[in-house]
Design a protein around this motif. Structure first.
Motif, PDB file in Angstrom:
ATOM      1  N   UNK A  56      38.872  27.272  32.163  1.00 51.12           N
ATOM      2  CA  UNK A  56      37.711  27.113  31.338  1.00 51.12           C
ATOM      3  C   UNK A  56      37.044  28.323  30.850  1.00 51.12           C
ATOM      4  N   UNK A  57      36.984  29.396  31.959  1.00 46.91           N
ATOM      5  CA  UNK A  57      36.263  30.505  31.376  1.00 46.91           C
ATOM      6  C   UNK A  57      37.310  31.531  30.541  1.00 46.91           C
ATOM      7  N   UNK A  58      38.490  31.316  30.762  1.00 49.95           N
ATOM      8  CA  UNK A  58      39.537  32.019  29.659  1.00 49.95           C
ATOM      9  C   UNK A  58      39.207  31.203  28.233  1.00 49.95           C
ATOM     10  N   UNK A  59      38.971  29.974  28.063  1.00 50.20           N
ATOM     11  CA  UNK A  59      38.646  29.290  27.031  1.00 50.20           C
ATOM     12  C   UNK A  59      37.277  29.776  26.231  1.00 50.20           C
ATOM     13  N   UNK A 351      30.334  31.332  35.360  1.00 46.96           N
ATOM     14  CA  UNK A 351      29.612  31.676  36.595  1.00 46.96           C
ATOM     15  C   UNK A 351      30.631  32.723  37.299  1.00 46.96           C
ATOM     16  N   UNK A 352      29.948  34.001  36.814  1.00 47.60           N
ATOM     17  CA  UNK A 352      30.833  35.050  37.502  1.00 47.60           C
ATOM     18  C   UNK A 352      30.950  35.163  39.261  1.00 47.60           C
ATOM     19  N   UNK A 353      29.680  34.797  39.683  1.00 44.17           N
ATOM     20  CA  UNK A 353      29.442  34.924  41.076  1.00 44.17           C
ATOM     21  C   UNK A 353      30.340  33.829  41.778  1.00 44.17           C
ATOM     22  N   UNK A 354      30.644  32.425  41.119  1.00 38.03           N
ATOM     23  CA  UNK A 354      31.043  31.225  42.028  1.00 38.03           C
ATOM     24  C   UNK A 354      32.655  31.596  41.770  1.00 38.03           C
ATOM     25  N   UNK A 355      33.098  32.315  40.509  1.00 33.88           N
ATOM     26  CA  UNK A 355      34.473  32.462  40.372  1.00 33.88           C
ATOM     27  C   UNK A 355      34.948  33.372  41.506  1.00 33.88           C
ATOM     28  N   UNK A 356      34.087  34.591  41.633  1.00 32.19           N
ATOM     29  CA  UNK A 356      34.833  35.661  42.376  1.00 32.19           C
ATOM     30  C   UNK A 356      34.632  35.535  43.777  1.00 32.19           C
ATOM     31  N   UNK A 377      48.003  40.954  44.890  1.00 33.82           N
ATOM     32  CA  UNK A 377      47.751  39.564  45.276  1.00 33.82           C
ATOM     33  C   UNK A 377      46.338  39.009  44.749  1.00 33.82           C
ATOM     34  N   UNK A 378      45.559  39.875  44.011  1.00 34.63           N
ATOM     35  CA  UNK A 378      44.301  39.352  43.394  1.00 34.63           C
ATOM     36  C   UNK A 378      44.559  38.713  41.998  1.00 34.63           C
ATOM     37  N   UNK A 379      44.173  37.462  41.788  1.00 38.49           N
ATOM     38  CA  UNK A 379      44.230  37.034  40.324  1.00 38.49           C
ATOM     39  C   UNK A 379      43.244  37.610  39.506  1.00 38.49           C
ATOM     40  N   UNK A 380      43.790  38.159  38.513  1.00 38.11           N
ATOM     41  CA  UNK A 380      42.906  38.869  37.291  1.00 38.11           C
ATOM     42  C   UNK A 380      41.783  37.722  36.750  1.00 38.11           C
ATOM     43  N   UNK A 381      42.158  36.658  36.826  1.00 36.76           N
ATOM     44  CA  UNK A 381      41.142  35.502  36.334  1.00 36.76           C
ATOM     45  C   UNK A 381      40.037  35.173  37.399  1.00 36.76           C
TER      46      UNK A 381
END
Length: 444
Positions: A56-59, A351-356, A377-381
């Motif tokens: 959703x964030x990418x969109x 929501x940067x905080x929630x995603x990260x 291993x870390x997802x760039x998204x």
């Protein structure tokens, strides 16, 4: 389906919750309503839909810069940054300003500033001694402000630096209540907003002096044939002559921006580049101070020139402690995002905080583990501190270069230790260590 569910509290309560306690409230709301939920926030009230799913964030980030209005989402910044700030324009105007700004933050330009950054950081850290106790946020604020005044304004005069520093510091160091109050013009004539408006007017006067000096300077300020920078005779960039210098202001003058546009970009770049980087570095030093093994490895990286590990420490700190919790885009047209039909006029907010900090995206999100940025291993998204799409932060590469230089100088000289965890408070629109992140400095 139209708007996602959300709390039914009055808009006033939701606003206080968002700006006063979202570190606790947002995870609870996600647990109750899912990765997407709706808030009603003052002024307005405005309907805000928070998204934490990376797709959703990418969109949202890929959306058209006119239909997904960043200007509408950044309205709280207008009183300080101005109507022509790159953060408060959309569409063609936004694209034109980004084109003017991009050369100042190209890879070549960023590398050209590295020595200036290194020199200013060394001057700050050279006064640190084992046995001292320092406030990491205070010291990082001091050094990053000087870096921004040199790199953006091109100011080298001690007198002008002394006049600029307190004005910029006061502009930044306001709480969320004062910041939100700028949205109500009627408040600007009464305390505390009256004093803040006076401070902003004084800052504008200093900037106007700087611009006038650049505009009226002789053409002799251009670079000598050997490419070196002329002596700073009047205390401004180059020789005081204005354009053709290394600093961002010189490049923007060369790009043809008028004084009103210049003023707004200067304020925007200093505020966006100074406070966020200072907070990021304070959090990084705090986390290093709390994790002995990571700090030892970072110290070795500083000694041998392993910039990748130092950058990973910075990235992990701002994943673990997002400097800005969410970014906002106000819709000019109806959009379908993540299965929801979102009407025009609604603000959508990644929501940067929630995603990260989502355990489904980031294993053991509470841990401080820089290695996750090195082992693939870390997802760039799931790491979006600089936003994305056409509004991604122009200064991201500069901020990361600056962070690496600061960490290298600190860790080469001292062993910083943090004795207790730091809470978070909101300063202006950024998250900073509540206690300033105190450090004990030990011998390496």
């Amino acid at each position: 389906m139209t708007l996602p569910p959300g709390p039914r509290l009055p808009a006033t309560a939701q606003t206080l919750m968002t700006y006063g306690g979202r570190m606790r409230a947002f995870p609870r709301l996600r647990a109750r309503y899912g990765s997407t939920f709706t808030l009603r926030l003052l002024p307005g009230p405005q309907t805000v839909v928070l998204f934490s799913d990376p797709e959703d964030i990418r969109q949202i980030f890929a959306g058209d810069s006119w239909e997904f209005s960043g200007a509408g989402g950044n309205e709280v910044l207008r009183a300080a940054m101005g109507d022509q700030s790159v953060m408060l324009t959309d569409g063609q105007d936004h694209r034109a300003l980004r084109r003017a700004l991009m050369p100042a933050f190209s890879p070549r330009a960023v590398q050209g500033h590295r020595e200036t950054v290194r020199r200013l950081v060394a001057a700050e850290v050279s006064g640190w001694r084992p046995g001292d106790r320092i406030d990491a946020l205070d010291r990082m604020s001091a050094v990053t402000l000087d870096i921004m005044l040199h790199v953006v304004f091109g100011v080298t005069s001690a007198d002008r630096l002394e006049r600029l520093r307190p004005r910029v510091l006061r502009l930044v160091e306001v709480g969320p209540v004062v910041a939100l109050g700028w949205l109500y013009p009627r408040l600007r004539g009464i305390p505390p907003w009256r004093a803040e408006r006076r401070n902003l007017r004084q800052l504008d006067e200093i900037i106007a002096e700087e611009l006038a000096a650049r505009r009226t300077a002789a053409p002799s300020g251009a670079r000598p044939e050997d490419g070196s920078r002329p002596d700073a005779g009047s205390g401004v960039g180059g020789s005081g002559a204005g354009s053709s210098g290394d600093d961002v202001l010189s490049m923007l003058i060369d790009a043809g921006l008028d004084d009103a546009q210049l003023r707004d970009q200067l304020i925007t770049l200093v505020l966006a580049g100074y406070e966020t980087t200072a907070s990021a570095l304070a959090w990084t030093l705090h986390e290093l101070g709390r994790h002995d093994e990571v700090r030892r490895r970072a110290g070795h990286a500083a000694d041998v020139g392993d910039d990748d590990y130092l950058e990973a420490c910075l990235k992990e700190a701002i994943r673990r402690h997002p400097i800005i919790d969410f970014v906002a885009r106000t819709l000019r047209t109806e959009q379908h995002i993540g299965g929801w039909r979102i009407p025009a006029g609604v603000t959508v907010a990644p929501a940067i905080m929630l995603t990260q900090m989502d355990p489904q995206l980031v294993p053991d999100p509470e841990d401080f583990a820089p290695e996750r940025f090195l082992d693939g291993t870390h997802d760039p998204g799931a790491w979006i501190p600089f936003g994305g799409g056409v509004r991604r932060c122009l200064g991201a590469a500069f901020a990361q270069m600056e962070g690496v230089e600061v960490l290298r100088e600190v860790l080469r000289r001292v062993d910083p230790v943090a004795d207790r965890p730091a809470g978070t408070r909101l300063r202006n629109i950024t998250n900073v260590p509540r206690d300033g992140a105190p450090l004990r400095l030990r011998h390496r």
